[in-house]
Design a protein around this motif. Structure first.
Motif, PDB file in Angstrom:
ATOM      1  N   GLY B   1       0.860  -1.306   0.015  1.00 24.56           N
ATOM      2  CA  GLY B   1       0.057   0.033   0.092  1.00 24.56           C
ATOM      3  C   GLY B   1       0.883   1.119   0.086  1.00 24.56           C
ATOM      4  N   ASP B   2       0.122   2.448  -0.223  1.00 24.84           N
ATOM      5  CA  ASP B   2       1.004   3.635  -0.063  1.00 24.84           C
ATOM      6  C   ASP B   2       1.494   3.992   1.232  1.00 24.84           C
ATOM      7  N   SER B   3       2.601   4.468   1.395  1.00 24.70           N
ATOM      8  CA  SER B   3       3.372   4.788   2.626  1.00 24.70           C
ATOM      9  C   SER B   3       4.096   6.282   2.641  1.00 24.70           C
ATOM     10  N   VAL B   4       4.491   6.896   3.474  1.00 25.88           N
ATOM     11  CA  VAL B   4       5.302   8.046   3.546  1.00 25.88           C
ATOM     12  C   VAL B   4       6.330   7.725   4.642  1.00 25.88           C
ATOM     13  N   THR B   5       7.593   7.971   4.417  1.00 29.27           N
ATOM     14  CA  THR B   5       8.780   7.945   5.498  1.00 29.27           C
ATOM     15  C   THR B   5       9.276   9.278   5.617  1.00 29.27           C
ATOM     16  N   GLN B   6       9.259   9.819   6.860  1.00 31.83           N
ATOM     17  CA  GLN B   6      10.051  10.953   7.080  1.00 31.83           C
ATOM     18  C   GLN B   6      11.119  10.574   8.037  1.00 31.83           C
ATOM     19  N   MET B   7      12.348  11.712   7.938  1.00 28.32           N
ATOM     20  CA  MET B   7      13.164  11.416   8.738  1.00 28.32           C
ATOM     21  C   MET B   7      12.797  11.692  10.252  1.00 28.32           C
ATOM     22  N   GLU B   8      13.592  11.150  11.423  1.00 28.41           N
ATOM     23  CA  GLU B   8      12.958  11.250  12.762  1.00 28.41           C
ATOM     24  C   GLU B   8      13.392  12.475  13.139  1.00 28.41           C
ATOM     25  N   GLY B   9      12.611  13.164  14.092  1.00 30.02           N
ATOM     26  CA  GLY B   9      12.955  14.072  14.755  1.00 30.02           C
ATOM     27  C   GLY B   9      13.306  13.990  16.219  1.00 30.02           C
ATOM     28  N   PRO B  10      13.520  15.038  16.920  1.00 27.10           N
ATOM     29  CA  PRO B  10      13.313  16.536  16.600  1.00 27.10           C
ATOM     30  C   PRO B  10      14.550  16.945  15.803  1.00 27.10           C
ATOM     31  N   CYS B  23      11.859  13.218   3.135  1.00 29.49           N
ATOM     32  CA  CYS B  23      10.653  12.511   2.626  1.00 29.49           C
ATOM     33  C   CYS B  23      10.893  11.596   1.604  1.00 29.49           C
ATOM     34  N   THR B  24      10.545  10.274   1.801  1.00 26.97           N
ATOM     35  CA  THR B  24      10.438   9.470   0.580  1.00 26.97           C
ATOM     36  C   THR B  24       9.054   8.555   0.596  1.00 26.97           C
ATOM     37  N   TYR B  25       8.766   8.234  -0.416  1.00 27.71           N
ATOM     38  CA  TYR B  25       7.222   7.595  -0.653  1.00 27.71           C
ATOM     39  C   TYR B  25       7.089   6.373  -1.376  1.00 27.71           C
ATOM     40  N   GLY B 104       3.143  10.750   6.710  1.00 30.85           N
ATOM     41  CA  GLY B 104       4.498  10.246   7.406  1.00 30.85           C
ATOM     42  C   GLY B 104       4.084  10.672   8.886  1.00 30.85           C
ATOM     43  N   LYS B 105       5.095  10.281   9.621  1.00 36.19           N
ATOM     44  CA  LYS B 105       4.935  10.456  11.105  1.00 36.19           C
ATOM     45  C   LYS B 105       4.925  11.907  11.639  1.00 36.19           C
ATOM     46  N   GLY B 106       5.603  12.710  11.028  1.00 35.56           N
ATOM     47  CA  GLY B 106       5.811  13.945  11.256  1.00 35.56           C
ATOM     48  C   GLY B 106       7.359  14.353  11.768  1.00 35.56           C
ATOM     49  N   THR B 107       8.003  15.339  11.575  1.00 38.40           N
ATOM     50  CA  THR B 107       9.191  15.853  12.018  1.00 38.40           C
ATOM     51  C   THR B 107       9.081  16.945  12.725  1.00 38.40           C
TER      52      THR B 107
END
Lengths: 113, 113
Positions: B1-10, B23-25, B104-107
């Protein structure tokens, strides 16, 4: 004034209780959405609502959840018999200007104890 | 399925530093890509978007280029300000349903004076 107002901003409830989260757009809209974000996880789509009917829902949106537009302006998300894992931030959104542009409310934080 | 991956923060930066949030998708077809921003106590706001490959979205000094070959949509800003401190969400819409977004999870970005 925000385009979308959500109430309550934070609700604490006991497991098994029913919760109603409310969304009030500043003007009439046909499309509404609910998303949620469990702490530390992704923002997830729950349900979309068009012209007083559910148009799409995710696997998360099971029989525990329901949505309605009781008075033509407010848009509510009801969670029956809350579980611990329902603790999350719940976001209401409306269709903004242009396709695929959503305007979100500030969210309602639900804490289930 | 569709997904979005963001770099971890903060992500913690000093004022005027250069910002990149990766951000990659993963998606079938040709999704539209978005960056949303959430300032403290507010809802998610659309920051910028791109609807096809090689498009560059820009707003408030932020930019992101839709890279189909690397399935990426990295957010950049040349000189951040304290007022940029917020949570940044990468998202896609792959046409599944009307305006349904995959986030994505948010950064979290923290900018100090």
């Amino acid at each position: 004034e925000p385009e979308v107002t959500q109430t309550p901003s934070h609700q604490v409830t006991q497991m098994g209780q029913e919760v109603i989260l409310r969304c009030v757009p500043i003007s009439n809209h046909l499309y509404f959405y609910w998303y949620r974000q469990i702490l530390g996880q992704k923002v997830e789509f729950l349900v979309s609502f068009y012209n007083n009917e559910i148009s799409e829902k995710s696997e998360i949106f099971d029989d525990q959840f329901s949505v309605e537009r009781p008075d033509g302006s407010n848009f509510t998300l009801k969670i029956r018999s809350t579980k611990l894992e329902d603790s999350a931030m719940y976001f209401c959104a409306i269709q903004g200007s242009g396709a695929n542009v959503l305007t979100f409310g500030a969210g309602s934080r639900l804490t289930v104890l | 399925g569709d997904s979005v991956t963001q770099m971890e923060g903060p992500v913690t930066l000093s004022e005027e530093a250069f910002l990149t949030i990766n951000c990659t998708y993963t998606a079938t077809g040709y999704p539209s890509l978005f960056w949303y921003v959430q300032y403290p106590g507010e809802g998610l706001q659309l920051l910028l978007k791109a609807t096809k490959a090689d498009d560059k979205g820009s707003n408030k000094g932020f930019e992101a280029t839709y890279r189909k070959e690397t399935t990426s949509f990295h957010l950049e800003k040349g000189s951040v300000q304290v007022s940029d401190s917020a949570v940044y969400f990468c998202a896609l819409s792959a046409g599944r349903g009307y305006s349904t977004l995959t986030f994505g999870k948010g950064t979290m970005l923290l900018v100090s004076p």
